[in-house]
Scaffold this active site. Structure first.
Site, PDB file in Angstrom:
ATOM      1  N   PRO B  16       0.830  -1.209   0.000  1.00  0.00           N
ATOM      2  CA  PRO B  16       0.000   0.000   0.000  1.00  0.00           C
ATOM      3  C   PRO B  16       0.865   1.260   0.000  1.00  0.00           C
ATOM      4  CG  PRO B  16       0.036  -0.986   2.194  1.00  0.00           C
ATOM      5  CD  PRO B  16       0.769  -1.926   1.279  1.00  0.00           C
ATOM      6  N   CYS B  17       0.225   2.346  -0.396  1.00  0.00           N
ATOM      7  CA  CYS B  17       0.889   3.660  -0.406  1.00  0.00           C
ATOM      8  C   CYS B  17       1.233   4.043   1.033  1.00  0.00           C
ATOM      9  CB  CYS B  17      -0.054   4.692  -1.011  1.00  0.00           C
ATOM     10  SG  CYS B  17       0.276   6.403  -0.588  1.00  0.00           S
ATOM     11  N   PRO B  18       2.351   4.586   1.352  1.00  0.00           N
ATOM     12  CA  PRO B  18       3.542   4.856   0.548  1.00  0.00           C
ATOM     13  C   PRO B  18       4.670   3.875   0.874  1.00  0.00           C
ATOM     14  CG  PRO B  18       3.585   6.211   2.504  1.00  0.00           C
ATOM     15  CD  PRO B  18       2.486   5.200   2.698  1.00  0.00           C
TER      16      PRO B  18
END
Lengths: 413, 79, 235
Positions: B16-18
């Site tokens: 997932p981001c980041p």
């Protein structure tokens, strides 16, 4: 602490003293109504996690430098100097607060603890004591905006590979299902770096016959997480400039609570700002997309920045009514939904905050379990990561999914 | 396939981001200055994030290699 | 002693009011002079008209009712009591027809409302001695409660004190004479300084003076700021 640094921190503090901030700092009667509102306190009942206590950490410094009482009778309000020890306290207060603003619902005055924490975050930046990871991320985002021409080519090659995946899963989506740089597009979609934030959204845009364009930039604003107003603005400006260049009517922000909140605060922009959930609800209402029902039981976690702080309560429920037969509310009143425990940059700091995130969000895990739903749906990247971590940590045995992924999976061609 | 020798390999696929950038910025500190980290990514955003991160943090991307749905970065720690 | 009584009952009252009014105006002016920053979003779901709901929040404290009903009841009684006592003091200044909508004789000093307020104050004080409110509290919180407590204690029990002297000394007419002389800026303290329980009035006025002076420099300003704060929350 060196005198020069001390003085610069006092000046930095002063720069935050707007009318509303002064009211936030001067109105608290320390009644403590807010205490049980914080998920961290509810999970770990320590005074330092009470919202009013957190705010008092900042307020004591405020009193010392900016009030008559603090100058002449500091003992009355326990006014405090800015010292190295105070910075440690500020860091703990600011980075154990997720900015969910649930305490603001409890407070009889509506004091905004998150706003007060923004002072703590700015002082930490001034003292170069902010979490390194968040600063690094914000710097990276700013640099991307400055060097986008050199970076475009690499991004486009990445998108090309994603297009194959879109076509493979959703046939009849055309040859270029992920358009970029479309001047005159109706919608500029601002995603995150990950494919999961682009592929399902692309499938729905195309199914709805939207004239859209994918932004070169990621939506999340790390400047807001670290509490740096200058970087927040620079990071947002990248998107604003791209939207102006492409002359779009709307900017649609992906499932990222912070990004939605920061973008929606834009004033006088020549375009409207909507969240992806609102966009999908609109497509459904207009009959532009049709969905089949999905099996299983579902609950929905309202991301704080999208619901309590953004007003988007009805849209996800409207979508879910079209998507599933068995929907269960997580909280009797969504306004009081517990924060996932990962906001305010905590999730972005990764494993360094994992233990605290799991401990402080025990009430969230209990709420998830209490829903007895097989699937926990949400519409925010941060929440998704945190809820997935909770699911693993507390062995809840649920599935955590993005609302947009469900919509894309249920598309009827 | 790249012939660059690397001291550490990081699997940053489907994160997932980041997380890809967070993990590479931590991972690079685990090799000595002058050594190389190989990062395997799947996010299209990595193709802009990694060069921007390398520029601001003062490291050098020696090579970007595409294999199917993956992109491998070879990053040399400079400081 | 007479000089001390005079100083408390006349010059100190004027000083307290001047400090309070000027201090409050200064605090408000400071707020208005402060730069405007883009406001954070309100709390949703929002309800319109927002000013009306904000007013409701400020006056009825619905969030306290929802999350701490006993405290809400005490806060309600306390603030209503203060309002009644304020009106009671107005009655000592002059006969206002509006205050006689429900015909009644002067009630101030009889002790019933004062006792209610006292019980509430004791509750607030005890609450602050127990976790988790204890950890949130600073000396100012206790000091203000103690000041209020003393002010109300000496004021409310004036009638009881008169019983020591068979109601033969200082009563409503004397209080009236003193308060209205203060308003007319021709302070006359003779009628209220020679009675056996004059010390009660002097102590009441002394603590009230301290409270009035403290108003602009303490959290008591929440009485004014609550309206703006709640409006911000409502958007």
């Amino acid at each position: 602490m060196e005198a020069q640094l001390h003085d610069s921190l006092v000046t930095l503090f002063e720069s935050k003293l707007s009318t509303q901030m002064l009211l936030n700092l001067e109105t608290c009667s320390r009644c403590g109504i807010c205490t049980p509102a914080c998920h961290a306190y509810a999970s770990m009942p320590l005074a330092k996690y009470a919202p009013a206590y957190r705010a008092e950490v900042v307020r004591r410094i405020y009193k010392r430098y900016f009030t008559k009482q603090g100058r002449f009778m500091p003992v009355l309000g326990e006014a405090k100097d800015i010292t190295d020890a105070a910075l440690v306290e500020l860091k703990e207060a600011a980075y154990s607060c997720t900015g969910c603003r649930r305490c603001m619902v409890y407070c009889p005055f509506g004091i905004d603890t998150q706003q007060i924490m923004s002072i703590a975050k700015l002082l930490l930046i001034g003292a170069q004591a902010e979490p390194e990871t968040l600063s690094m991320l914000a710097d990276m985002s700013v640099s991307k905006g400055e060097n986008i021409d050199a970076l475009k080519e690499g991004f486009l090659s990445g998108i090309k590979r994603l297009e194959d995946q879109v076509v493979e899963k959703w046939r009849s989506q055309g040859e270029h299902p992920i358009p970029t740089d479309v001047v005159g597009a109706d919608v500029l979609y601002v995603a995150l770096a990950g494919a999961h934030s682009i592929i399902p959204a692309a499938a729905v845009f195309n199914a709805a016959g939207e004239k859209w364009s994918l932004s070169f930039f990621e939506a999340v604003n790390f400047g807001a997480f670290v509490g740096d107003p200058t970087k927040t603005r620079l990071i947002l400006d990248r998107i604003v400039n791209e939207a102006k260049r492409l002359k779009v009517k709307e900017v649609c922000i992906c499932e990222c609570g912070t990004a939605v909140r920061v973008a929606k605060q834009l004033k006088d922009a020549p375009f409207a700002v909507v969240g992806l959930t609102e966009m999908h609800a609109r497509y459904l209402r207009q009959g532009r997309i049709k969905l089949r029902k999905l099996p299983g039981s579902y609950t929905y976690h309202d991301p704080c920045q999208i619901a309590r702080n953004g007003g988007v309560y009805d849209e996800p429920r409207y979508i879910l009514r079209h998507l599933v037969e068995d929907f269960r509310e997580m909280s009797p009143d969504p306004k009081y939904n517990w924060c996932c425990g990962g906001g305010g940059g905590l999730v972005a700091m990764g494993e360094e905050t994992l233990e605290f995130r799991m401990q402080s969000a025990k009430v969230k895990a209990e709420q998830m379990r209490g829903s007895k739903a097989e699937v926990v749906v949400t519409a925010c990247e941060n929440c998704h990561t945190q809820l997935s971590d909770l699911n693993r940590h507390y062995a809840l045995g649920q599935r955590v999914v993005f609302l947009s992924s469900l919509v894309a999976d249920a598309l009827i061609p | 396939m790249s012939t660059i020798a690397y001291a550490k390999e990081l699997d940053l696929r489907n994160l997932p981001c980041p997380m890809p950038v967070v993990k590479i910025s931590k991972g690079i500190k685990e090799v000595a200055v002058g050594e190389v980290v190989k990062a395997i990514t799947t996010d299209p955003g990595a193709l802009t994030d990694f060069p921007a991160w390398a520029k601001t943090s003062g490291h050098q991307i020696l090579e970007t290699e595409t294999t199917g749905t993956e992109v491998n970065f070879y990053i040399k720690r400079l400081k | 002693m007479a000089t001390l009584y005079y100083l408390i009952l006349a010059p100190m009252v004027y000083l307290a009011v001047a400090v309070s009014v000027l201090g409050t105006l200064w605090r408000i002016a400071r707020l208005l002079r402060a730069p405007a920053a883009p406001p954070p979003p309100p709390i949703y779901p929002s309800r319109k008209p927002s000013w009306l709901f904000a007013l409701g929040d400020a006056l009825l404290l619905p969030s306290v009712f929802k999350h701490n009903a006993p405290l809400w009841a005490a806060l309600g009684l306390f603030h209503l009591g203060l309002a009644a006592l304020f009106l009671g003091h107005l009655e000592l200044v002059a006969d206002f027809k509006a205050l006689q909508l429900i015909p009644h004789s002067i009630f101030l000093g009889k002790g019933l409302i004062g006792l209610t307020v006292l019980v509430c104050l004791m509750y607030f004080l005890c609450r602050r001695m127990v976790s988790p409110t204890k950890e949130l509290s600073v000396p100012e919180d206790y000091l203000l409660l103690v000041l209020l407590l003393f002010t109300v204690l000496f004021g409310a029990q004036m009638d009881w004190a008169r019983t020591w002297f068979g109601y033969s000394s200082m009563g409503v007419d004397e209080y009236r004479g003193y308060l209205s002389s203060l308003i007319r800026l021709k302070p006359s303290v003779e009628g209220v300084t020679s009675a056996g329980h004059s010390f009660m009035l002097v102590a009441h006025v002394f603590f009230a003076n301290l409270l009035i002076m403290a108003f602009p420099f303490t959290k008591l300003m929440h009485a004014i700021f609550t309206f703006a704060m709640n409006k911000f929350r409502r958007g």
